[in-house]
Write a protein that holds these residues in place. Structure first.
Motif, PDB file in Angstrom:
ATOM      1  N   THR A  52       0.835  -1.199   0.000  1.00 26.00           N
ATOM      2  CA  THR A  52       0.000   0.000   0.000  1.00 26.00           C
ATOM      3  C   THR A  52       0.866   1.245   0.000  1.00 26.00           C
ATOM      4  O   THR A  52       0.605   2.197  -0.742  1.00 26.00           O
ATOM      5  CB  THR A  52      -0.936   0.004   1.228  1.00 26.00           C
ATOM      6  N   LEU A  53       1.912   1.246   0.824  1.00 25.74           N
ATOM      7  CA  LEU A  53       2.815   2.403   0.863  1.00 25.74           C
ATOM      8  C   LEU A  53       3.578   2.553  -0.445  1.00 25.74           C
ATOM      9  O   LEU A  53       3.798   3.675  -0.908  1.00 25.74           O
ATOM     10  CB  LEU A  53       3.782   2.277   2.041  1.00 25.74           C
ATOM     11  N   GLN A  54       3.963   1.438  -1.059  1.00 26.35           N
ATOM     12  CA  GLN A  54       4.654   1.519  -2.349  1.00 26.35           C
ATOM     13  C   GLN A  54       3.726   2.081  -3.427  1.00 26.35           C
ATOM     14  O   GLN A  54       4.161   2.839  -4.292  1.00 26.35           O
ATOM     15  CB  GLN A  54       5.203   0.150  -2.767  1.00 26.35           C
ATOM     16  N   ALA A  55       2.460   1.702  -3.376  1.00 28.25           N
ATOM     17  CA  ALA A  55       1.494   2.244  -4.334  1.00 28.25           C
ATOM     18  C   ALA A  55       1.334   3.751  -4.134  1.00 28.25           C
ATOM     19  O   ALA A  55       1.256   4.511  -5.109  1.00 28.25           O
ATOM     20  CB  ALA A  55       0.153   1.533  -4.194  1.00 28.25           C
ATOM     21  N   LEU A  56       1.286   4.194  -2.864  1.00 27.43           N
ATOM     22  CA  LEU A  56       1.194   5.621  -2.580  1.00 27.43           C
ATOM     23  C   LEU A  56       2.446   6.337  -3.074  1.00 27.43           C
ATOM     24  O   LEU A  56       2.361   7.388  -3.703  1.00 27.43           O
ATOM     25  CB  LEU A  56       0.995   5.857  -1.082  1.00 27.43           C
ATOM     26  N   ARG A  57       3.600   5.764  -2.812  1.00 28.47           N
ATOM     27  CA  ARG A  57       4.864   6.350  -3.270  1.00 28.47           C
ATOM     28  C   ARG A  57       4.875   6.503  -4.792  1.00 28.47           C
ATOM     29  O   ARG A  57       5.215   7.553  -5.320  1.00 28.47           O
ATOM     30  CB  ARG A  57       6.036   5.477  -2.817  1.00 28.47           C
ATOM     31  N   LYS A  58       4.482   5.451  -5.477  1.00 27.03           N
ATOM     32  CA  LYS A  58       4.482   5.458  -6.943  1.00 27.03           C
ATOM     33  C   LYS A  58       3.515   6.510  -7.483  1.00 27.03           C
ATOM     34  O   LYS A  58       3.841   7.250  -8.409  1.00 27.03           O
ATOM     35  CB  LYS A  58       4.117   4.071  -7.466  1.00 27.03           C
ATOM     36  N   ALA A  59       2.317   6.589  -6.905  1.00 20.86           N
ATOM     37  CA  ALA A  59       1.319   7.560  -7.369  1.00 20.86           C
ATOM     38  C   ALA A  59       1.783   8.991  -7.110  1.00 20.86           C
ATOM     39  O   ALA A  59       1.654   9.862  -7.971  1.00 20.86           O
ATOM     40  CB  ALA A  59      -0.023   7.295  -6.686  1.00 20.86           C
ATOM     41  N   TRP A  60       2.324   9.243  -5.919  1.00 22.90           N
ATOM     42  CA  TRP A  60       2.741  10.601  -5.539  1.00 22.90           C
ATOM     43  C   TRP A  60       3.971  11.029  -6.328  1.00 22.90           C
ATOM     44  O   TRP A  60       4.174  12.203  -6.623  1.00 22.90           O
ATOM     45  CB  TRP A  60       3.003  10.650  -4.042  1.00 22.90           C
ATOM     46  N   ALA A  61       4.821  10.057  -6.696  1.00 20.39           N
ATOM     47  CA  ALA A  61       6.046  10.355  -7.442  1.00 20.39           C
ATOM     48  C   ALA A  61       5.760  10.979  -8.804  1.00 20.39           C
ATOM     49  O   ALA A  61       6.632  11.624  -9.386  1.00 20.39           O
ATOM     50  CB  ALA A  61       6.885   9.096  -7.597  1.00 20.39           C
ATOM     51  N   LEU A  62       4.553  10.808  -9.306  1.00 23.29           N
ATOM     52  CA  LEU A  62       4.183  11.423 -10.578  1.00 23.29           C
ATOM     53  C   LEU A  62       4.024  12.938 -10.455  1.00 23.29           C
ATOM     54  O   LEU A  62       3.979  13.643 -11.460  1.00 23.29           O
ATOM     55  CB  LEU A  62       2.874  10.828 -11.101  1.00 23.29           C
ATOM     56  N   PHE A  63       3.925  13.428  -9.230  1.00 27.36           N
ATOM     57  CA  PHE A  63       3.579  14.823  -9.012  1.00 27.36           C
ATOM     58  C   PHE A  63       4.675  15.680  -8.389  1.00 27.36           C
ATOM     59  O   PHE A  63       4.713  16.876  -8.620  1.00 27.36           O
ATOM     60  CB  PHE A  63       2.341  14.922  -8.101  1.00 27.36           C
TER      61      PHE A  63
END
Length: 118
Positions: A52-63
């Motif tokens: 879950t944290l990796q998914a958040l990291r990946k999504a936020w890294a786009l911004f």
């Protein structure tokens, strides 16, 4: 990196949550419209898993800049509140920047910030 000083050229310090202008990412309204569709954030009192944290990291890294992602998600993980202190400092800096410069990028990131803080 240094403190909150203005550089010699008079440029304001970099906002750690400034959206990257080189990336085409969904604005907050589009992200919120899809909230709940495949979003598997745990309910209280469950703890988020590494996935879950990796998914958040990946999504936020786009911004936001990769240097900010590295602070928010240290290599050692987020096991204790001490692991989050640098991320909290980064968010405090972003709040100050947003307040002092009438910048709305912090508001655009609230969905990510709330998930990270949870």
């Amino acid at each position: 990196k240094g403190g909150n000083n203005v550089s010699e050229a008079g440029v304001l310090p970099e906002n750690p949550l400034q959206m990257s202008s080189t990336r085409s990412a969904k604005p907050k309204a589009q992200r919120l419209a899809t909230l709940g569709k495949g979003d598997s954030w745990p309910e209280y009192s469950e703890e988020p898993s590494g996935d879950t944290l990796q998914a958040l990291r990946k999504a936020w890294a786009l911004f936001i800049p990769s240097t900010s992602i590295d602070v928010l998600f240290p290599q050692s993980g987020l096991r204790t509140h001490e692991d989050c202190m640098s991320g909290c400092d980064l968010l405090s800096k972003a709040i100050g920047y947003s307040r002092d410069n009438n910048d709305s990028s912090l508001l655009e990131m609230l969905d990510f910030i709330f998930k990270w803080a949870a």
